[in-house]
Design a protein around this motif. Structure first.
Motif, PDB file in Angstrom:
ATOM      1  N   HIS A 203      35.218  20.093 -14.321  1.00 38.67           N
ATOM      2  CA  HIS A 203      34.467  18.872 -14.618  1.00 38.67           C
ATOM      3  C   HIS A 203      35.009  18.274 -15.901  1.00 38.67           C
ATOM      4  O   HIS A 203      35.544  18.968 -16.760  1.00 38.67           O
ATOM      5  CB  HIS A 203      32.957  19.105 -14.684  1.00 38.67           C
ATOM      6  CG  HIS A 203      32.489  19.955 -15.823  1.00 38.67           C
ATOM      7  ND1 HIS A 203      32.389  19.478 -17.117  1.00 38.67           N
ATOM      8  CD2 HIS A 203      32.098  21.243 -15.864  1.00 38.67           C
ATOM      9  CE1 HIS A 203      31.940  20.437 -17.898  1.00 38.67           C
ATOM     10  NE2 HIS A 203      31.762  21.528 -17.163  1.00 38.67           N
TER      11      HIS A 203
ATOM     12  N   PHE B 298      26.125  19.501 -12.841  1.00 41.56           N
ATOM     13  CA  PHE B 298      27.349  20.280 -12.623  1.00 41.56           C
ATOM     14  C   PHE B 298      26.993  21.619 -11.969  1.00 41.56           C
ATOM     15  O   PHE B 298      27.627  22.053 -11.015  1.00 41.56           O
ATOM     16  CB  PHE B 298      28.090  20.564 -13.939  1.00 41.56           C
ATOM     17  CG  PHE B 298      28.755  19.387 -14.585  1.00 41.56           C
ATOM     18  CD1 PHE B 298      29.452  18.449 -13.836  1.00 41.56           C
ATOM     19  CD2 PHE B 298      28.711  19.235 -15.960  1.00 41.56           C
ATOM     20  CE1 PHE B 298      30.086  17.376 -14.445  1.00 41.56           C
ATOM     21  CE2 PHE B 298      29.346  18.166 -16.588  1.00 41.56           C
ATOM     22  CZ  PHE B 298      30.033  17.237 -15.819  1.00 41.56           C
TER      23      PHE B 298
ATOM     24  N   LEU C 167      29.349  11.522 -11.551  1.00 45.79           N
ATOM     25  CA  LEU C 167      27.980  11.784 -11.979  1.00 45.79           C
ATOM     26  C   LEU C 167      27.605  10.779 -13.042  1.00 45.79           C
ATOM     27  O   LEU C 167      28.431  10.456 -13.915  1.00 45.79           O
ATOM     28  CB  LEU C 167      27.849  13.192 -12.567  1.00 45.79           C
ATOM     29  CG  LEU C 167      28.227  14.361 -11.671  1.00 45.79           C
ATOM     30  CD1 LEU C 167      29.704  14.706 -11.806  1.00 45.79           C
ATOM     31  CD2 LEU C 167      27.396  15.578 -12.021  1.00 45.79           C
TER      32      LEU C 167
ATOM     33  N   SER D 114      24.765  17.513 -17.168  1.00 42.51           N
ATOM     34  CA  SER D 114      25.169  18.915 -17.347  1.00 42.51           C
ATOM     35  C   SER D 114      24.502  19.821 -16.318  1.00 42.51           C
ATOM     36  O   SER D 114      25.149  20.705 -15.741  1.00 42.51           O
ATOM     37  CB  SER D 114      24.825  19.383 -18.763  1.00 42.51           C
ATOM     38  OG  SER D 114      25.562  18.634 -19.706  1.00 42.51           O
TER      39      SER D 114
ATOM     40  N   LEU E 252      32.429  24.613  -7.714  1.00 40.27           N
ATOM     41  CA  LEU E 252      32.875  23.691  -8.754  1.00 40.27           C
ATOM     42  C   LEU E 252      34.197  24.197  -9.296  1.00 40.27           C
ATOM     43  O   LEU E 252      34.304  25.341  -9.716  1.00 40.27           O
ATOM     44  CB  LEU E 252      31.829  23.627  -9.873  1.00 40.27           C
ATOM     45  CG  LEU E 252      32.133  22.730 -11.055  1.00 40.27           C
ATOM     46  CD1 LEU E 252      32.126  21.262 -10.640  1.00 40.27           C
ATOM     47  CD2 LEU E 252      31.097  22.963 -12.161  1.00 40.27           C
TER      48      LEU E 252
ATOM     49  N   ALA F 194      33.338  15.485 -11.409  1.00 37.79           N
ATOM     50  CA  ALA F 194      33.513  16.898 -11.074  1.00 37.79           C
ATOM     51  C   ALA F 194      34.475  17.024  -9.901  1.00 37.79           C
ATOM     52  O   ALA F 194      34.473  16.192  -8.986  1.00 37.79           O
ATOM     53  CB  ALA F 194      32.176  17.525 -10.697  1.00 37.79           C
TER      54      ALA F 194
ATOM     55  N   LEU G 198      26.037  21.295  -8.273  1.00 44.52           N
ATOM     56  CA  LEU G 198      27.194  21.154  -7.379  1.00 44.52           C
ATOM     57  C   LEU G 198      27.771  22.520  -7.022  1.00 44.52           C
ATOM     58  O   LEU G 198      28.190  22.758  -5.893  1.00 44.52           O
ATOM     59  CB  LEU G 198      28.273  20.280  -8.020  1.00 44.52           C
ATOM     60  CG  LEU G 198      27.926  18.815  -8.223  1.00 44.52           C
ATOM     61  CD1 LEU G 198      29.045  18.112  -9.005  1.00 44.52           C
ATOM     62  CD2 LEU G 198      27.681  18.116  -6.904  1.00 44.52           C
ATOM     63  N   ASP G 199      27.755  23.408  -7.988  1.00 46.04           N
ATOM     64  CA  ASP G 199      28.321  24.748  -7.784  1.00 46.04           C
ATOM     65  C   ASP G 199      27.454  25.620  -6.880  1.00 46.04           C
ATOM     66  O   ASP G 199      27.910  26.641  -6.384  1.00 46.04           O
ATOM     67  CB  ASP G 199      28.532  25.434  -9.135  1.00 46.04           C
ATOM     68  CG  ASP G 199      29.568  26.543  -9.077  1.00 46.04           C
ATOM     69  OD1 ASP G 199      30.527  26.440  -8.278  1.00 46.04           O
ATOM     70  OD2 ASP G 199      29.420  27.528  -9.833  1.00 46.04           O
TER      71      ASP G 199
ATOM     72  N   ILE H 244      35.398  19.520  -6.852  1.00 46.37           N
ATOM     73  CA  ILE H 244      34.848  20.638  -6.093  1.00 46.37           C
ATOM     74  C   ILE H 244      35.792  21.017  -4.962  1.00 46.37           C
ATOM     75  O   ILE H 244      36.630  20.218  -4.544  1.00 46.37           O
ATOM     76  CB  ILE H 244      33.450  20.325  -5.516  1.00 46.37           C
ATOM     77  CG1 ILE H 244      33.494  19.116  -4.572  1.00 46.37           C
ATOM     78  CG2 ILE H 244      32.436  20.122  -6.629  1.00 46.37           C
ATOM     79  CD1 ILE H 244      32.192  18.851  -3.838  1.00 46.37           C
TER      80      ILE H 244
ATOM     81  N   ALA I 281      30.487  11.320 -15.877  1.00 45.86           N
ATOM     82  CA  ALA I 281      31.459  12.404 -15.773  1.00 45.86           C
ATOM     83  C   ALA I 281      31.962  12.445 -14.335  1.00 45.86           C
ATOM     84  O   ALA I 281      31.435  11.761 -13.457  1.00 45.86           O
ATOM     85  CB  ALA I 281      30.820  13.737 -16.151  1.00 45.86           C
TER      86      ALA I 281
ATOM     87  N   SER J  25      28.581  25.381 -22.456  1.00 49.84           N
ATOM     88  CA  SER J  25      27.981  25.752 -21.179  1.00 49.84           C
ATOM     89  C   SER J  25      26.670  26.474 -21.455  1.00 49.84           C
ATOM     90  O   SER J  25      26.436  26.996 -22.548  1.00 49.84           O
ATOM     91  CB  SER J  25      28.918  26.661 -20.383  1.00 49.84           C
ATOM     92  OG  SER J  25      28.964  27.938 -20.982  1.00 49.84           O
TER      93      SER J  25
END
Length: 180
Positions: free
Chosen positions: A44, A30, A15, A27, A41, A66, A33-34, A68, A64, A170
């Motif tokens: 990350h 992320f 990313l 952020s 996810l 991640a 993606l989930d 998955i 970053a 988060s």
């Protein structure tokens, strides 16, 4: 064409962003993606600041990686990554242009694959510290098919400066603090 595998596979996505509050863009991505179908996810990396690559007259990037787990076939997964980029406002003006969000499929279950628009592993990932350092942070033993352990390529990237940013909270942690 089948778009879903019978068993989940492990994949890694890079990313990057350097426009419109890049830390927030990465952020939020992320979380996107989930929410992909048949995907979750797993982990990350931290966020890293890096100098632009290829075209230098632009702001620094936030990068970053991640990890998955997905049942999506690689081509379908790539389509969905491109859709996320588009929804975030990605415009492809020229090669290595500034961008709101860039999502690159790096690795897909050890697959070596090449067709128009999709090459696995990502062809230059082993040359880029902004990919290798976050990748080895979350998967220290990760192997790049055809190139060996990802960590073994970090020394060759020594001239590429990266700054690890302080850990971000988060969204859930931030909301809980605001409420409590």
């Amino acid at each position: 064409m089948n778009t879903v595998t019978t068993r989940p596979v492990r994949a890694f996505v890079a990313l990057g962003s350097n426009l419109s509050d890049p830390e927030a863009q990465v952020s939020l991505a992320f979380g996107e993606l989930d929410t992909l179908p048949s995907t979750r996810l797993i982990a990350h990396s931290s966020l890293y600041r890096s100098a632009p690559w290829g075209y230098s007259d632009q702001p620094d990037f936030i990068n970053a990686v991640a990890e998955i787990e997905t049942r999506l076939e690689p081509g379908r997964l790539l389509e969905m990554l491109l859709d996320i980029e588009h929804r975030f406002g990605r415009v492809r003006e020229f090669l290595n242009a500034p961008r709101v969000l860039d999502l690159d499929l790096l690795l897909y279950n050890g697959l070596i694959h090449h067709e128009h628009g999709l090459t696995l592993p990502h062809p230059r990932m082993h040359e880029r510290a902004f990919v290798l350092l976050p990748l080895t942070e979350i998967a220290p033993e990760c192997v790049i098919p055809g190139h060996g352990r990802a960590a073994s390529h970090l020394a060759a990237c020594a001239g590429q400066e990266l700054q690890r940013l302080p850990q971000i909270r988060s969204t859930t942690e931030t909301l809980l603090q605001a409420v409590g």
